[in-house]
Scaffold this motif. Structure first.
Motif, PDB file in Angstrom:
ATOM      1  N   ILE A 149      35.980  48.393  43.904  1.00  0.00           N
ATOM      2  CA  ILE A 149      34.970  47.337  43.986  1.00  0.00           C
ATOM      3  C   ILE A 149      33.730  47.847  44.713  1.00  0.00           C
ATOM      4  O   ILE A 149      32.594  47.562  44.323  1.00  0.00           O
ATOM      5  CB  ILE A 149      35.557  46.100  44.690  1.00  0.00           C
ATOM      6  N   GLY A 150      33.933  48.637  45.758  1.00  0.00           N
ATOM      7  CA  GLY A 150      32.815  49.188  46.515  1.00  0.00           C
ATOM      8  C   GLY A 150      31.933  50.116  45.708  1.00  0.00           C
ATOM      9  O   GLY A 150      30.760  50.320  46.064  1.00  0.00           O
ATOM     10  N   MET A 151      32.464  50.686  44.600  1.00  0.00           N
ATOM     11  CA  MET A 151      31.634  51.533  43.742  1.00  0.00           C
ATOM     12  C   MET A 151      30.422  50.766  43.221  1.00  0.00           C
ATOM     13  O   MET A 151      29.381  51.352  42.928  1.00  0.00           O
ATOM     14  CB  MET A 151      32.473  52.056  42.568  1.00  0.00           C
ATOM     15  N   GLY A 152      30.564  49.458  43.101  1.00  0.00           N
ATOM     16  CA  GLY A 152      29.440  48.662  42.627  1.00  0.00           C
ATOM     17  C   GLY A 152      28.253  48.674  43.562  1.00  0.00           C
ATOM     18  O   GLY A 152      27.122  48.366  43.151  1.00  0.00           O
ATOM     19  N   ARG A 153      28.450  49.029  44.818  1.00  0.00           N
ATOM     20  CA  ARG A 153      27.352  49.031  45.789  1.00  0.00           C
ATOM     21  C   ARG A 153      26.581  50.347  45.805  1.00  0.00           C
ATOM     22  O   ARG A 153      25.606  50.495  46.565  1.00  0.00           O
ATOM     23  CB  ARG A 153      27.903  48.745  47.190  1.00  0.00           C
ATOM     24  N   MET A 154      26.975  51.319  44.986  1.00  0.00           N
ATOM     25  CA  MET A 154      26.341  52.633  45.008  1.00  0.00           C
ATOM     26  C   MET A 154      24.827  52.597  44.764  1.00  0.00           C
ATOM     27  O   MET A 154      24.097  53.399  45.354  1.00  0.00           O
ATOM     28  CB  MET A 154      27.033  53.562  43.999  1.00  0.00           C
ATOM     29  N   GLN A 169      27.419  53.503  51.818  1.00  0.00           N
ATOM     30  CA  GLN A 169      28.620  52.931  52.414  1.00  0.00           C
ATOM     31  C   GLN A 169      28.682  51.441  52.108  1.00  0.00           C
ATOM     32  O   GLN A 169      27.870  50.666  52.615  1.00  0.00           O
ATOM     33  CB  GLN A 169      28.618  53.154  53.930  1.00  0.00           C
ATOM     34  N   PRO A 170      29.617  51.013  51.263  1.00  0.00           N
ATOM     35  CA  PRO A 170      29.705  49.585  50.904  1.00  0.00           C
ATOM     36  C   PRO A 170      29.882  48.708  52.140  1.00  0.00           C
ATOM     37  O   PRO A 170      30.617  49.058  53.066  1.00  0.00           O
ATOM     38  CB  PRO A 170      30.945  49.519  50.001  1.00  0.00           C
ATOM     39  N   GLU A 171      29.216  47.574  52.126  1.00  0.00           N
ATOM     40  CA  GLU A 171      29.303  46.650  53.249  1.00  0.00           C
ATOM     41  C   GLU A 171      30.600  45.841  53.157  1.00  0.00           C
ATOM     42  O   GLU A 171      30.833  45.157  52.162  1.00  0.00           O
ATOM     43  CB  GLU A 171      28.107  45.692  53.235  1.00  0.00           C
ATOM     44  N   PRO A 172      31.454  45.888  54.178  1.00  0.00           N
ATOM     45  CA  PRO A 172      32.726  45.148  54.132  1.00  0.00           C
ATOM     46  C   PRO A 172      32.539  43.662  53.858  1.00  0.00           C
ATOM     47  O   PRO A 172      33.362  43.044  53.169  1.00  0.00           O
ATOM     48  CB  PRO A 172      33.325  45.398  55.518  1.00  0.00           C
ATOM     49  N   SER A 173      31.463  43.067  54.381  1.00  0.00           N
ATOM     50  CA  SER A 173      31.263  41.628  54.186  1.00  0.00           C
ATOM     51  C   SER A 173      31.016  41.305  52.716  1.00  0.00           C
ATOM     52  O   SER A 173      31.510  40.292  52.198  1.00  0.00           O
ATOM     53  CB  SER A 173      30.087  41.133  55.034  1.00  0.00           C
ATOM     54  N   VAL A 174      30.250  42.156  52.023  1.00  0.00           N
ATOM     55  CA  VAL A 174      29.984  41.936  50.599  1.00  0.00           C
ATOM     56  C   VAL A 174      31.271  42.089  49.795  1.00  0.00           C
ATOM     57  O   VAL A 174      31.579  41.267  48.914  1.00  0.00           O
ATOM     58  CB  VAL A 174      28.904  42.903  50.081  1.00  0.00           C
ATOM     59  N   ILE A 175      32.037  43.138  50.097  1.00  0.00           N
ATOM     60  CA  ILE A 175      33.290  43.365  49.377  1.00  0.00           C
ATOM     61  C   ILE A 175      34.230  42.181  49.562  1.00  0.00           C
ATOM     62  O   ILE A 175      34.859  41.699  48.607  1.00  0.00           O
ATOM     63  CB  ILE A 175      33.964  44.667  49.851  1.00  0.00           C
ATOM     64  N   GLU A 207      44.883  42.297  36.075  1.00  0.00           N
ATOM     65  CA  GLU A 207      44.437  42.529  37.448  1.00  0.00           C
ATOM     66  C   GLU A 207      43.289  43.536  37.487  1.00  0.00           C
ATOM     67  O   GLU A 207      42.333  43.380  38.260  1.00  0.00           O
ATOM     68  CB  GLU A 207      45.620  43.015  38.294  1.00  0.00           C
ATOM     69  N   GLN A 208      43.377  44.565  36.650  1.00  0.00           N
ATOM     70  CA  GLN A 208      42.281  45.528  36.588  1.00  0.00           C
ATOM     71  C   GLN A 208      40.990  44.877  36.102  1.00  0.00           C
ATOM     72  O   GLN A 208      39.894  45.186  36.598  1.00  0.00           O
ATOM     73  CB  GLN A 208      42.663  46.698  35.679  1.00  0.00           C
ATOM     74  N   GLN A 209      41.096  43.951  35.143  1.00  0.00           N
ATOM     75  CA  GLN A 209      39.900  43.248  34.688  1.00  0.00           C
ATOM     76  C   GLN A 209      39.260  42.443  35.814  1.00  0.00           C
ATOM     77  O   GLN A 209      38.032  42.405  35.947  1.00  0.00           O
ATOM     78  CB  GLN A 209      40.231  42.337  33.503  1.00  0.00           C
ATOM     79  N   ARG A 210      40.076  41.808  36.633  1.00  0.00           N
ATOM     80  CA  ARG A 210      39.536  41.044  37.758  1.00  0.00           C
ATOM     81  C   ARG A 210      38.833  41.957  38.750  1.00  0.00           C
ATOM     82  O   ARG A 210      37.763  41.621  39.287  1.00  0.00           O
ATOM     83  CB  ARG A 210      40.654  40.260  38.432  1.00  0.00           C
ATOM     84  N   VAL A 211      39.402  43.126  38.995  1.00  0.00           N
ATOM     85  CA  VAL A 211      38.774  44.091  39.911  1.00  0.00           C
ATOM     86  C   VAL A 211      37.451  44.588  39.333  1.00  0.00           C
ATOM     87  O   VAL A 211      36.453  44.731  40.054  1.00  0.00           O
ATOM     88  CB  VAL A 211      39.730  45.260  40.197  1.00  0.00           C
ATOM     89  N   GLN A 212      37.409  44.829  38.034  1.00  0.00           N
ATOM     90  CA  GLN A 212      36.172  45.301  37.417  1.00  0.00           C
ATOM     91  C   GLN A 212      35.090  44.223  37.438  1.00  0.00           C
ATOM     92  O   GLN A 212      33.902  44.524  37.586  1.00  0.00           O
ATOM     93  CB  GLN A 212      36.430  45.782  35.993  1.00  0.00           C
ATOM     94  N   LEU A 213      35.480  42.964  37.302  1.00  0.00           N
ATOM     95  CA  LEU A 213      34.497  41.887  37.448  1.00  0.00           C
ATOM     96  C   LEU A 213      33.945  41.874  38.868  1.00  0.00           C
ATOM     97  O   LEU A 213      32.726  41.732  39.066  1.00  0.00           O
ATOM     98  CB  LEU A 213      35.137  40.535  37.129  1.00  0.00           C
ATOM     99  N   ALA A 214      34.815  42.042  39.856  1.00  0.00           N
ATOM    100  CA  ALA A 214      34.359  42.080  41.243  1.00  0.00           C
ATOM    101  C   ALA A 214      33.411  43.247  41.465  1.00  0.00           C
ATOM    102  O   ALA A 214      32.393  43.110  42.163  1.00  0.00           O
ATOM    103  CB  ALA A 214      35.568  42.176  42.183  1.00  0.00           C
ATOM    104  N   ARG A 215      33.714  44.398  40.888  1.00  0.00           N
ATOM    105  CA  ARG A 215      32.820  45.558  41.014  1.00  0.00           C
ATOM    106  C   ARG A 215      31.443  45.258  40.430  1.00  0.00           C
ATOM    107  O   ARG A 215      30.400  45.583  41.032  1.00  0.00           O
ATOM    108  CB  ARG A 215      33.421  46.775  40.300  1.00  0.00           C
ATOM    109  N   ALA A 273      29.561  42.858  42.656  1.00  0.00           N
ATOM    110  CA  ALA A 273      29.114  43.558  43.860  1.00  0.00           C
ATOM    111  C   ALA A 273      27.849  44.371  43.573  1.00  0.00           C
ATOM    112  O   ALA A 273      26.961  44.481  44.426  1.00  0.00           O
ATOM    113  CB  ALA A 273      30.228  44.469  44.376  1.00  0.00           C
ATOM    114  N   GLN A 274      27.757  44.918  42.380  1.00  0.00           N
ATOM    115  CA  GLN A 274      26.585  45.713  42.009  1.00  0.00           C
ATOM    116  C   GLN A 274      25.308  44.883  42.014  1.00  0.00           C
ATOM    117  O   GLN A 274      24.221  45.392  42.305  1.00  0.00           O
ATOM    118  CB  GLN A 274      26.816  46.322  40.622  1.00  0.00           C
ATOM    119  N   LEU A 275      25.413  43.604  41.672  1.00  0.00           N
ATOM    120  CA  LEU A 275      24.243  42.733  41.576  1.00  0.00           C
ATOM    121  C   LEU A 275      24.029  41.891  42.833  1.00  0.00           C
ATOM    122  O   LEU A 275      23.135  41.046  42.854  1.00  0.00           O
ATOM    123  CB  LEU A 275      24.388  41.804  40.361  1.00  0.00           C
ATOM    124  N   TRP A 276      24.813  42.119  43.871  1.00  0.00           N
ATOM    125  CA  TRP A 276      24.805  41.239  45.043  1.00  0.00           C
ATOM    126  C   TRP A 276      23.548  41.447  45.874  1.00  0.00           C
ATOM    127  O   TRP A 276      23.280  42.533  46.371  1.00  0.00           O
ATOM    128  CB  TRP A 276      26.046  41.500  45.885  1.00  0.00           C
TER     129      TRP A 276
END
Length: 259
Positions: free
Chosen positions: A99-104, A109-115, A139-147, A150-153
């Motif tokens: 999920i943190g990869m979305g913050r690249m 360093q991904p922000e824990p609060s955003v994750i 479950e993987q689809q849900r994680v990819q949605l979260a990623r 996170a990218q657009l956050w």
């Protein structure tokens, strides 16, 4: 600055065969747009063109009146996120790392609060600490949605353009409902546009603001679910025997296959 994404007369060919033919469409924030159509209609290809993953052979795609090809990859990634049907992760990483990869595009360093916020939104908190490769397909689809979210956050919510290719294909009924309710509520905040490929016409009927029906690379019908999901229209372009009636709990059509 980036309130519109527009395709102007785009076409795309594979092996000298046109799979997208002179398509024009404008996407505005605050809307959930569903792409529907039979197999081979060009839905996934159109989605990739709109995201800038592939360039059109003719026509152009613009974000804020600027061709997608002229945006730097990092800047474009801050405004546009994509969730494909299947995403391969080359390492057996924990869920939080994926999920943190979305913050690249934003920070090394991904922000824990955003994750945490994104995991809570997407019902992923129960997956915390688990390895991505050990998850089920849903479950993987849900994680990819979260990623992708996170990218657009930005400023406490996702903002920009989110493109999803059949995101409900591996989800159970509860998570299909949760995902589409979530996307609908996020678009209503006015800062996010969602463009989603769906095969389930009844999911599109319940949650899409606008539907594009594609057939052989062309838009053959466009409008609200009531406008597009007509029996004659669906029978013509899908070649299936269907009936369309009112949904018992919502002011939308419901599509039934004829036995």
């Amino acid at each position: 600055m980036t309130e519109r994404l527009t395709a102007e007369g785009i076409s795309y060919a594979v092996a000298n065969r046109l799979v997208i033919r002179d398509v024009s469409v404008t996407l505005a924030q605050g809307e959930l747009l569903a792409l529907i159509g039979p197999n081979g209609a060009g839905k996934s290809t159109l989605l990739r063109l709109l995201t800038g993953y592939i360039p059109p052979a003719r026509g152009r795609c613009l974000l804020a009146d600027k061709p997608l090809a002229q945006w730097s990859a990092q800047t474009l990634a801050r405004y546009r996120a994509v969730m494909l049907q299947q995403t391969q992760v080359g390492f057996d990483w924990p869920v939080e790392t994926v999920i943190g990869m979305g913050r690249m595009p934003w920070t090394p360093q991904p922000e824990p609060s955003v994750i945490h916020q994104v995991m809570q939104l997407t019902e992923c908190l129960s997956l915390a600490g688990r390895r991505y490769a050990a998850l089920s397909g849903g479950e993987q689809q849900r994680v990819q949605l979260a990623r992708a979210l996170a990218q657009l956050w930005r400023e406490g919510s996702p903002r920009g353009w989110l493109f999803l290719d059949e995101p409900t294909s591996a989800l159970d009924l509860f998570h299909q409902q949760h995902l589409l309710r979530l996307l609908k509520s996020l678009t209503r905040q006015g800062h996010l546009h969602v463009c989603v490929v769906l095969h389930d016409l009844n999911l599109a009927a319940l949650w899409a603001d606008r539907i594009l029906l594609l057939h052989e690379g062309r838009i053959v019908s466009e409008g609200t679910p009531i406008d597009v999901l007509q029996r004659e229209t669906l029978s013509r372009w899908y070649g299936a025997d269907v009936q369309v009636g009112p949904h018992p709990c919502a002011p939308t059509p419901h599509v039934f296959l004829t036995p």
